[in-house]
Design a protein around this motif. Structure first.
Motif: not given
Length: 163
Positions: A58, A60, A102, A104-108, A110-111, A143
């Motif tokens: 993973e 970004w 990815i 999605d801002t929250e998933r990004t 997290a990465i 991400g």
């Protein structure tokens, strides 16, 4: 036994190697049909019997980057991680990967948090102010989850100096 079989890494060696290296080189296919190559920091996941299964990397990057434009056209990349100076030290992992983008801002986020924890905080918790800074960056980034479909490895140190 062939020389190729002698230098292949096992699954656990691949996992350990990816955990100790710092940069992946990611090749995507540009609009002109030529590879576009970019170095990225990454976080390895999986690849073992007890940690969730399949290997994936993973990272970004900026959502408007050339590599993301390329991946939106063709969600595949070739990834190279390599090390060594002298022939007997050469090691590496080359992977053909499918890539999930990815948005999605929250998933990004997290990465991005995992990246900062790995590269800046050596695995320690990240202070809230650093997470706030990452949150601001995550709005401009996506991400990337790279899942190998083919892996080729080499570790010339296994030859013990004999070529």
């Amino acid at each position: 036994m062939s020389r190729r079989d002698q230098i292949k890494m096992t699954d656990s060696e691949i996992r350990d190697y990816l955990a100790e290296q710092r940069v992946i080189n990611v090749a995507t296919m540009g609009p002109n049909g030529r590879p576009h190559l970019a170095p990225l920091w990454y976080v390895p996941h999986g690849g073992g019997d007890t940690d969730g299964g399949a290997l994936r990397l993973e990272t970004w990057t900026y959502g408007r980057s050339q590599k993301v434009a390329n991946l939106r056209r063709l969600a595949q990349a070739t990834v190279l991680v390599e090390s060594g100076e002298a022939y007997e030290e050469l090691s590496g992992v080359s992977m053909e990967t499918d890539v999930e983008i990815i948005d999605d801002t929250e998933r990004t986020l997290a990465i991005g948090t995992d990246l900062m924890r790995r590269y800046t905080f050596d695995g320690a918790e990240i202070p809230d102010e650093a997470v706030d800074a990452l949150r601001a960056q995550a709005t401009k980034r996506v991400g990337l989850v790279l899942t190998p479909t083919k892996i080729v490895t080499w570790d010339h140190s296994k030859l013990g100096g004999a070529y």
